[in-house]
Design a protein around this motif. Structure first.
Motif, PDB file in Angstrom:
ATOM      1  N   GLY A 138      10.968 -14.537  -3.034  1.00  0.00           N
ATOM      2  CA  GLY A 138      10.637 -14.904  -2.296  1.00  0.00           C
ATOM      3  C   GLY A 138      10.193 -13.082  -1.694  1.00  0.00           C
ATOM      4  N   TYR A 139      10.518 -12.011  -1.765  1.00  0.00           N
ATOM      5  CA  TYR A 139      10.051 -10.887  -0.916  1.00  0.00           C
ATOM      6  C   TYR A 139       9.672 -10.227  -1.738  1.00  0.00           C
ATOM      7  CZ  TYR A 139      10.880  -6.901   2.339  1.00  0.00           C
ATOM      8  OH  TYR A 139      10.314  -5.730   2.468  1.00  0.00           O
ATOM      9  N   GLU A 140       8.411  -9.729  -1.192  1.00  0.00           N
ATOM     10  CA  GLU A 140       8.234  -8.777  -2.705  1.00  0.00           C
ATOM     11  C   GLU A 140       6.846  -7.450  -2.003  1.00  0.00           C
ATOM     12  OE1 GLU A 140       4.434 -11.011  -4.604  1.00  0.00           O
ATOM     13  OE2 GLU A 140       6.232 -12.140  -5.127  1.00  0.00           O
ATOM     14  N   LYS A 141       6.888  -6.257  -2.294  1.00  0.00           N
ATOM     15  CA  LYS A 141       6.011  -5.670  -1.917  1.00  0.00           C
ATOM     16  C   LYS A 141       5.792  -4.344  -3.372  1.00  0.00           C
ATOM     17  CE  LYS A 141       7.088  -5.542   2.254  1.00  0.00           C
ATOM     18  NZ  LYS A 141       6.277  -5.715   2.825  1.00  0.00           N
ATOM     19  N   PHE A 142       4.101  -3.572  -2.797  1.00  0.00           N
ATOM     20  CA  PHE A 142       3.765  -3.203  -4.285  1.00  0.00           C
ATOM     21  C   PHE A 142       4.322  -1.901  -3.535  1.00  0.00           C
ATOM     22  CE2 PHE A 142       1.322  -6.700  -4.259  1.00  0.00           C
ATOM     23  CZ  PHE A 142       1.172  -6.661  -6.503  1.00  0.00           C
ATOM     24  N   VAL A 143       4.865  -0.909  -4.801  1.00  0.00           N
ATOM     25  CA  VAL A 143       5.708   0.619  -3.838  1.00  0.00           C
ATOM     26  C   VAL A 143       5.263   1.612  -5.405  1.00  0.00           C
ATOM     27  CG1 VAL A 143       7.231   2.095  -4.053  1.00  0.00           C
ATOM     28  CG2 VAL A 143       7.909  -0.809  -4.103  1.00  0.00           C
ATOM     29  N   VAL A 144       4.249   2.244  -4.963  1.00  0.00           N
ATOM     30  CA  VAL A 144       3.199   3.471  -5.585  1.00  0.00           C
ATOM     31  C   VAL A 144       4.679   4.725  -5.428  1.00  0.00           C
ATOM     32  CG1 VAL A 144       2.458   4.887  -3.812  1.00  0.00           C
ATOM     33  CG2 VAL A 144       1.831   5.136  -5.798  1.00  0.00           C
ATOM     34  N   THR A 145       5.378   5.715  -6.826  1.00  0.00           N
ATOM     35  CA  THR A 145       6.058   6.749  -7.224  1.00  0.00           C
ATOM     36  C   THR A 145       5.378   7.251  -7.939  1.00  0.00           C
ATOM     37  OG1 THR A 145       8.461   6.993  -7.368  1.00  0.00           O
ATOM     38  CG2 THR A 145       6.800   4.904  -8.491  1.00  0.00           C
ATOM     39  N   ASP A 146       5.640   9.254  -7.609  1.00  0.00           N
ATOM     40  CA  ASP A 146       6.033   9.936  -8.747  1.00  0.00           C
ATOM     41  C   ASP A 146       6.337  10.341  -8.499  1.00  0.00           C
ATOM     42  OD1 ASP A 146       6.534  11.489  -6.070  1.00  0.00           O
ATOM     43  OD2 ASP A 146       5.009  12.888  -5.561  1.00  0.00           O
ATOM     44  N   GLY A 147       7.942   9.748  -8.752  1.00  0.00           N
ATOM     45  CA  GLY A 147       8.871  10.312  -9.155  1.00  0.00           C
ATOM     46  C   GLY A 147       9.510  10.660  -8.611  1.00  0.00           C
ATOM     47  N   VAL A 148       9.688  10.710  -7.483  1.00  0.00           N
ATOM     48  CA  VAL A 148      10.471  11.823  -6.172  1.00  0.00           C
ATOM     49  C   VAL A 148       9.694  11.239  -5.002  1.00  0.00           C
ATOM     50  CG1 VAL A 148      10.528  13.887  -4.784  1.00  0.00           C
ATOM     51  CG2 VAL A 148      10.031  13.739  -7.163  1.00  0.00           C
ATOM     52  N   ASN A 149       8.679  10.333  -4.470  1.00  0.00           N
ATOM     53  CA  ASN A 149       8.712  10.137  -3.026  1.00  0.00           C
ATOM     54  C   ASN A 149       7.969   8.833  -3.286  1.00  0.00           C
ATOM     55  OD1 ASN A 149       8.723  12.311  -1.356  1.00  0.00           O
ATOM     56  ND2 ASN A 149       7.245  13.274  -2.556  1.00  0.00           N
ATOM     57  N   CYS A 150       8.140   7.588  -2.395  1.00  0.00           N
ATOM     58  CA  CYS A 150       8.194   6.579  -2.349  1.00  0.00           C
ATOM     59  C   CYS A 150       7.044   5.834  -1.273  1.00  0.00           C
ATOM     60  CB  CYS A 150       9.176   5.571  -2.926  1.00  0.00           C
ATOM     61  SG  CYS A 150       9.479   5.771  -4.257  1.00  0.00           S
ATOM     62  N   LEU A 151       6.045   5.384  -1.642  1.00  0.00           N
ATOM     63  CA  LEU A 151       5.186   4.225  -0.357  1.00  0.00           C
ATOM     64  C   LEU A 151       5.092   3.000  -0.628  1.00  0.00           C
ATOM     65  CD1 LEU A 151       4.237   5.118   2.390  1.00  0.00           C
ATOM     66  CD2 LEU A 151       1.936   5.770   1.256  1.00  0.00           C
ATOM     67  N   ILE A 152       5.055   2.268   0.242  1.00  0.00           N
ATOM     68  CA  ILE A 152       4.780   0.767   0.137  1.00  0.00           C
ATOM     69  C   ILE A 152       3.255   0.942  -0.170  1.00  0.00           C
ATOM     70  CG2 ILE A 152       4.873  -1.321   1.158  1.00  0.00           C
ATOM     71  CD1 ILE A 152       7.202  -0.033  -0.157  1.00  0.00           C
ATOM     72  N   VAL A 153       2.399   0.024  -0.931  1.00  0.00           N
ATOM     73  CA  VAL A 153       0.653  -0.044  -0.717  1.00  0.00           C
ATOM     74  C   VAL A 153       0.206  -1.030  -1.153  1.00  0.00           C
ATOM     75  CG1 VAL A 153       0.622   2.337  -1.604  1.00  0.00           C
ATOM     76  CG2 VAL A 153       1.125   0.135  -3.453  1.00  0.00           C
ATOM     77  N   ARG A 154      -0.993  -1.538  -1.112  1.00  0.00           N
ATOM     78  CA  ARG A 154      -1.707  -2.815  -1.307  1.00  0.00           C
ATOM     79  C   ARG A 154      -1.354  -3.135  -2.773  1.00  0.00           C
ATOM     80  NH1 ARG A 154      -6.445  -3.735   2.997  1.00  0.00           N
ATOM     81  NH2 ARG A 154      -7.279  -4.181   0.914  1.00  0.00           N
TER      82      ARG A 154
END
Length: 79
Positions: free
Chosen positions: A25-41
């Motif tokens: 039940g735990y879920e997030k959207f993660v954006v990455t450029d291959g080095v950096n990551c960020l939680i997004v909507r």
């Protein structure tokens, strides 16, 4: 870098922030450029070279599924 390598980067980030006691039940959207990551909507529009993954925990196993990719910049057209 291919999509599987981007997925691993996103999954590693997700595992680092996910609570250790959750099985489902735990879920997030993660954006990455291959080095950096960020939680997004979920409505985040990635830039060229970015991938958005839907990361979740299913039966105690973290996984990352490709959700959206950034558009590649088009080369200028010759006149």
């Amino acid at each position: 870098m291919n999509a599987l390598q981007f997925a691993q980067v996103a999954k590693d980030h997700f595992e680092a922030i996910a609570p250790k006691n959750i099985i489902n039940g735990y879920e997030k959207f993660v954006v990455t450029d291959g080095v950096n990551c960020l939680i997004v909507r979920s409505d985040y529009r990635p830039k060229a070279g970015e991938f958005v993954f839907h990361c979740s925990i299913k039966n105690g196993i973290p996984c990352a599924e490709l959700y959206r990719t950034g558009k590649a910049k088009e080369a200028p057209q010759a006149a």
